[in-house]
Motif scaffolding. Structure first.
Motif, PDB file in Angstrom:
ATOM      1  N   VAL A 138       8.588   4.804  -9.596  1.00  0.00           N
ATOM      2  CA  VAL A 138       8.007   4.107  -8.451  1.00  0.00           C
ATOM      3  C   VAL A 138       8.662   4.637  -7.181  1.00  0.00           C
ATOM      4  CG1 VAL A 138       7.554   1.855  -7.436  1.00  0.00           C
ATOM      5  CG2 VAL A 138       7.745   2.063  -9.901  1.00  0.00           C
ATOM      6  N   ASP A 139       7.845   5.008  -6.207  1.00  0.00           N
ATOM      7  CA  ASP A 139       8.330   5.520  -4.933  1.00  0.00           C
ATOM      8  C   ASP A 139       7.795   4.662  -3.790  1.00  0.00           C
ATOM      9  OD1 ASP A 139       9.654   7.780  -6.074  1.00  0.00           O
ATOM     10  OD2 ASP A 139       7.698   8.758  -6.269  1.00  0.00           O
ATOM     11  N   GLY A 140       8.571   4.573  -2.707  1.00  0.00           N
ATOM     12  CA  GLY A 140       8.139   3.847  -1.515  1.00  0.00           C
ATOM     13  C   GLY A 140       8.353   2.352  -1.606  1.00  0.00           C
ATOM     14  N   ASP A 200       0.808  -1.222   0.000  1.00  0.00           N
ATOM     15  CA  ASP A 200       0.000   0.000   0.000  1.00  0.00           C
ATOM     16  C   ASP A 200       0.839   1.268   0.000  1.00  0.00           C
ATOM     17  OD1 ASP A 200      -2.300  -1.482  -0.039  1.00  0.00           O
ATOM     18  OD2 ASP A 200      -2.518  -1.487   2.145  1.00  0.00           O
ATOM     19  N   GLU A 201       2.064   1.213   0.540  1.00  0.00           N
ATOM     20  CA  GLU A 201       2.896   2.406   0.644  1.00  0.00           C
ATOM     21  C   GLU A 201       3.488   2.828  -0.702  1.00  0.00           C
ATOM     22  OE1 GLU A 201       4.430  -0.604   2.417  1.00  0.00           O
ATOM     23  OE2 GLU A 201       2.618  -0.343   3.589  1.00  0.00           O
ATOM     24  N   VAL A 202       3.413   1.994  -1.706  1.00  0.00           N
ATOM     25  CA  VAL A 202       4.025   2.257  -3.003  1.00  0.00           C
ATOM     26  C   VAL A 202       3.160   3.232  -3.791  1.00  0.00           C
ATOM     27  CG1 VAL A 202       4.749   1.209  -5.176  1.00  0.00           C
ATOM     28  CG2 VAL A 202       5.118   0.003  -3.027  1.00  0.00           C
ATOM     29  N   SER A 203       3.829   4.188  -4.448  1.00  0.00           N
ATOM     30  CA  SER A 203       3.108   5.125  -5.318  1.00  0.00           C
ATOM     31  C   SER A 203       3.816   5.205  -6.665  1.00  0.00           C
ATOM     32  CB  SER A 203       3.042   6.511  -4.658  1.00  0.00           C
ATOM     33  OG  SER A 203       4.343   7.028  -4.484  1.00  0.00           O
ATOM     34  N   PHE A 204       3.045   5.499  -7.683  1.00  0.00           N
ATOM     35  CA  PHE A 204       3.563   5.587  -9.042  1.00  0.00           C
ATOM     36  C   PHE A 204       3.441   7.027  -9.526  1.00  0.00           C
ATOM     37  CE2 PHE A 204       2.277   1.199  -8.544  1.00  0.00           C
ATOM     38  CZ  PHE A 204       3.340   0.512  -9.107  1.00  0.00           C
ATOM     39  N   GLY A 205       4.524   7.518 -10.147  1.00  0.00           N
ATOM     40  CA  GLY A 205       4.519   8.859 -10.716  1.00  0.00           C
ATOM     41  C   GLY A 205       3.968   8.844 -12.134  1.00  0.00           C
TER      42      GLY A 205
END
Length: 176
Positions: free
Chosen positions: A151-153, A141-146
């Motif tokens: 990919v962050d987190g 859940d902590e992963v985010s996409f730009g």
């Protein structure tokens, strides 16, 4: 599991019937313990056969696009025959049809993996693989996409080409 129990019980009853027929044919010369011992041995044999057949049955029933990348062979002291011929009690499969990439990051690939166990419900895990650096990460859940596919987190796990997941995804991926 229910069908295996029924098959095991059926094997016991069938062997008891065979011993009864043999006892009748020999005019009662078999010892009284022959029937329960025969039934018990048949039930043990049916249980062992089911354990060895589970992996092949499960893989044959998998839909198109799933590739087994790793399997675990079981040996146990209470199953001495498993030292001669170990049986597979769990495996990992990759769903090749779920692979996704981003045009700006062709070395990053997202795939779904399935963890299958003999007496366990299947578990699905989405994994991000970086074929350029030979790393992988679980997508949580902590992963985010730009917007550009960055990919962050992500908590990367460093590996090498011996990692079966990375080797499979990078060898068969869309970017290859």
């Amino acid at each position: 599991m229910f069908y295996e129990l029924v098959a095991t019980l059926f094997a016991g009853f069938a062997m008891a019937g065979v011993v009864m027929l043999l006892n009748h044919a020999t005019r009662g010369r078999l010892p009284k313990w022959a029937m329960p011992v025969g039934a018990g041995l048949a039930m043990i044999a049916a249980t062992i056969a089911n354990e060895y057949a589970w992996y092949d049955r499960t893989v044959d029933a998998m839909p198109e696009g799933l590739s087994v990348i790793m399997k675990h062979e079981n040996r146990a002291i209470y199953r001495p025959w498993s030292y001669a011929v170990p049986f597979v009690d769990r495996f990992v499969a990759v769903d090749d049809l779920t692979e996704r990439t981003h045009p700006e990051h062709p070395n990053l690939r997202i795939v779904e993996t399935l963890f299958m166990g003999r007496w366990a419900a299947p578990e699905k895990l989405i994994v991000l693989v970086d074929c350029a650096t030979m790393k992988r990460a679980q997508l949580m859940d902590e992963v985010s996409f730009g917007d550009g596919g960055s990919v962050d987190g992500v908590s990367w796990i460093a590996s090498d080409q011996d990692d079966p997941l990375i080797a499979h995804v990078c060898a068969t991926g869309a970017g290859s």
